[in-house]
Design a protein around this motif. Structure first.
Motif, PDB file in Angstrom:
ATOM      1  N   LYS A 150       0.821  -1.211   0.000  1.00 44.22           N
ATOM      2  CA  LYS A 150       0.000   0.000   0.000  1.00 44.22           C
ATOM      3  C   LYS A 150       0.859   1.268   0.000  1.00 44.22           C
ATOM      4  O   LYS A 150       0.505   2.264  -0.627  1.00 44.22           O
ATOM      5  N   LEU A 151       1.997   1.233   0.683  1.00 46.43           N
ATOM      6  CA  LEU A 151       2.901   2.377   0.666  1.00 46.43           C
ATOM      7  C   LEU A 151       3.476   2.622  -0.731  1.00 46.43           C
ATOM      8  O   LEU A 151       3.617   3.769  -1.156  1.00 46.43           O
ATOM      9  N   VAL A 152       3.788   1.545  -1.437  1.00 46.21           N
ATOM     10  CA  VAL A 152       4.300   1.679  -2.808  1.00 46.21           C
ATOM     11  C   VAL A 152       3.235   2.318  -3.695  1.00 46.21           C
ATOM     12  O   VAL A 152       3.516   3.244  -4.467  1.00 46.21           O
ATOM     13  N   LYS A 153       1.993   1.853  -3.577  1.00 46.65           N
ATOM     14  CA  LYS A 153       0.896   2.423  -4.369  1.00 46.65           C
ATOM     15  C   LYS A 153       0.672   3.890  -4.006  1.00 46.65           C
ATOM     16  O   LYS A 153       0.489   4.739  -4.887  1.00 46.65           O
ATOM     17  N   LEU A 154       0.685   4.182  -2.695  1.00 49.84           N
ATOM     18  CA  LEU A 154       0.471   5.553  -2.236  1.00 49.84           C
ATOM     19  C   LEU A 154       1.585   6.468  -2.729  1.00 49.84           C
ATOM     20  O   LEU A 154       1.328   7.586  -3.191  1.00 49.84           O
ATOM     21  N   LYS A 155       2.812   5.997  -2.653  1.00 52.15           N
ATOM     22  CA  LYS A 155       3.951   6.790  -3.129  1.00 52.15           C
ATOM     23  C   LYS A 155       3.801   7.103  -4.613  1.00 52.15           C
ATOM     24  O   LYS A 155       4.019   8.236  -5.049  1.00 52.15           O
ATOM     25  N   HIS A 156       3.397   6.107  -5.393  1.00 52.69           N
ATOM     26  CA  HIS A 156       3.196   6.310  -6.826  1.00 52.69           C
ATOM     27  C   HIS A 156       2.101   7.357  -7.077  1.00 52.69           C
ATOM     28  O   HIS A 156       2.280   8.265  -7.902  1.00 52.69           O
ATOM     29  N   GLU A 164      -6.277  14.407  -9.358  1.00 49.95           N
ATOM     30  CA  GLU A 164      -7.319  13.413  -9.624  1.00 49.95           C
ATOM     31  C   GLU A 164      -7.167  12.189  -8.718  1.00 49.95           C
ATOM     32  O   GLU A 164      -8.040  11.346  -8.640  1.00 49.95           O
ATOM     33  N   HIS A 165      -6.080  12.109  -8.021  1.00 52.06           N
ATOM     34  CA  HIS A 165      -5.738  10.922  -7.215  1.00 52.06           C
ATOM     35  C   HIS A 165      -6.160  11.053  -5.751  1.00 52.06           C
ATOM     36  O   HIS A 165      -5.997  10.117  -4.984  1.00 52.06           O
ATOM     37  N   ILE A 166      -6.703  12.170  -5.352  1.00 48.30           N
ATOM     38  CA  ILE A 166      -6.959  12.468  -3.935  1.00 48.30           C
ATOM     39  C   ILE A 166      -7.823  11.402  -3.271  1.00 48.30           C
ATOM     40  O   ILE A 166      -7.511  10.932  -2.173  1.00 48.30           O
ATOM     41  N   ASP A 167      -8.921  10.989  -3.905  1.00 47.77           N
ATOM     42  CA  ASP A 167      -9.806   9.987  -3.294  1.00 47.77           C
ATOM     43  C   ASP A 167      -9.110   8.642  -3.138  1.00 47.77           C
ATOM     44  O   ASP A 167      -9.207   7.999  -2.086  1.00 47.77           O
ATOM     45  N   SER A 168      -8.396   8.206  -4.169  1.00 50.18           N
ATOM     46  CA  SER A 168      -7.666   6.929  -4.098  1.00 50.18           C
ATOM     47  C   SER A 168      -6.595   6.988  -3.016  1.00 50.18           C
ATOM     48  O   SER A 168      -6.424   6.035  -2.247  1.00 50.18           O
ATOM     49  N   ALA A 169      -5.868   8.100  -2.954  1.00 48.94           N
ATOM     50  CA  ALA A 169      -4.817   8.252  -1.938  1.00 48.94           C
ATOM     51  C   ALA A 169      -5.423   8.262  -0.541  1.00 48.94           C
ATOM     52  O   ALA A 169      -4.884   7.643   0.380  1.00 48.94           O
ATOM     53  N   SER A 170      -6.538   8.940  -0.380  1.00 47.82           N
ATOM     54  CA  SER A 170      -7.199   9.004   0.927  1.00 47.82           C
ATOM     55  C   SER A 170      -7.641   7.617   1.396  1.00 47.82           C
ATOM     56  O   SER A 170      -7.482   7.260   2.571  1.00 47.82           O
ATOM     57  N   ASN A 171      -8.187   6.814   0.470  1.00 47.95           N
ATOM     58  CA  ASN A 171      -8.589   5.441   0.820  1.00 47.95           C
ATOM     59  C   ASN A 171      -7.385   4.609   1.242  1.00 47.95           C
ATOM     60  O   ASN A 171      -7.452   3.860   2.226  1.00 47.95           O
ATOM     61  N   LEU A 172      -6.277   4.736   0.510  1.00 48.99           N
ATOM     62  CA  LEU A 172      -5.058   4.004   0.881  1.00 48.99           C
ATOM     63  C   LEU A 172      -4.541   4.457   2.242  1.00 48.99           C
ATOM     64  O   LEU A 172      -4.097   3.642   3.050  1.00 48.99           O
ATOM     65  N   GLN A 173      -4.584   5.758   2.509  1.00 50.21           N
ATOM     66  CA  GLN A 173      -4.125   6.285   3.796  1.00 50.21           C
ATOM     67  C   GLN A 173      -4.957   5.718   4.939  1.00 50.21           C
ATOM     68  O   GLN A 173      -4.419   5.350   5.994  1.00 50.21           O
ATOM     69  N   LYS A 174      -6.268   5.623   4.759  1.00 47.88           N
ATOM     70  CA  LYS A 174      -7.136   5.052   5.800  1.00 47.88           C
ATOM     71  C   LYS A 174      -6.809   3.572   6.040  1.00 47.88           C
ATOM     72  O   LYS A 174      -6.735   3.122   7.186  1.00 47.88           O
ATOM     73  N   LEU A 176      -3.935   2.118   5.471  1.00 50.74           N
ATOM     74  CA  LEU A 176      -2.620   2.067   6.131  1.00 50.74           C
ATOM     75  C   LEU A 176      -2.747   2.385   7.618  1.00 50.74           C
ATOM     76  O   LEU A 176      -2.099   1.745   8.452  1.00 50.74           O
ATOM     77  N   THR A 177      -3.567   3.365   7.951  1.00 51.36           N
ATOM     78  CA  THR A 177      -3.772   3.713   9.360  1.00 51.36           C
ATOM     79  C   THR A 177      -4.343   2.540  10.126  1.00 51.36           C
ATOM     80  O   THR A 177      -3.928   2.237  11.246  1.00 51.36           O
ATOM     81  N   ASN A 178      -5.298   1.826   9.523  1.00 50.24           N
ATOM     82  CA  ASN A 178      -5.895   0.654  10.171  1.00 50.24           C
ATOM     83  C   ASN A 178      -4.900  -0.485  10.324  1.00 50.24           C
ATOM     84  O   ASN A 178      -4.924  -1.208  11.313  1.00 50.24           O
ATOM     85  N   LEU A 179      -4.030  -0.647   9.312  1.00 51.82           N
ATOM     86  CA  LEU A 179      -3.023  -1.708   9.413  1.00 51.82           C
ATOM     87  C   LEU A 179      -2.019  -1.388  10.496  1.00 51.82           C
ATOM     88  O   LEU A 179      -1.503  -2.251  11.181  1.00 51.82           O
TER      89      LEU A 179
END
Length: 179
Positions: A150-156, A164-174, A176-179
């Protein structure tokens, strides 16, 4: 700002080599009002640079902030994982799992004989360390791989996104926080 620049000059501070994203901050707005900037830098004086010739800075993906964390490596970055892996740390998230407390109780209760209380305490702590590391490897073995993926995807997304990536990044951040 001029005073800050003078302080940098006075202390002979210069940016150290940085790897990763060129940008360290984003306003996280969508569309045309999306902005990225390089606001953060790792600085060092000549003495530090001489002591740590292989030192560098890595810009990591941001999970909880609009500023990317900077990680300074004082040696060869490729060998860092080898040195770092010898350290054991308790994860607060482990305490949310019932079997963690049982693992600690069982390890603490193992026979620990010694000449004095400090020796007994040391052995009990080592028993807990070993038991928790073993328990973690069995119970949470998939989590580090999930975090890394998930960090690799978020970094990309953060490096290449233009708003345009804000929603996808926000979902990944959430996630990651849970993990």
């Amino acid at each position: 700002m001029e005073t800050f620049r003078k302080a940098l000059e006075c202390c002979f501070l210069k940016a150290i080599q940085t790897r990763g994203s060129r940008y360290t901050w984003a306003n996280n707005r969508r569309g045309r009002s999306f902005t990225k900037e390089k606001l953060d830098r790792a600085l060092a004086n000549p003495t530090w640079k001489h002591l740590f010739k292989d030192g560098c800075c890595s810009v990591e993906p941001t999970v909880k902030s609009d500023h990317s964390p900077l990680v300074v490596f004082i040696g060869n970055r490729n060998s860092y994982g080898i040195l770092h892996s010898k350290c054991s740390r308790m994860e607060a998230a482990w305490l949310l799992k019932e079997d963690c407390a049982q693992t600690i109780k069982a390890a603490w209760g193992k026979a620990a004989s010694g000449e004095d209380l400090s020796t007994i305490m040391k052995r009990r702590l080592l028993n807990c360390r070993y038991a928790l590391n073993t328990w973690n490897a069995k119970t949470n073995k998939k989590i580090p791989a999930d975090i890394k993926e998930k960090l690799v995807k978020l970094k990309h997304l953060q490096e290449n996104g233009r708003g345009e990536h804000i929603d996808s990044a926000s979902n990944l951040q959430k996630k990651l926080t849970n993990l």
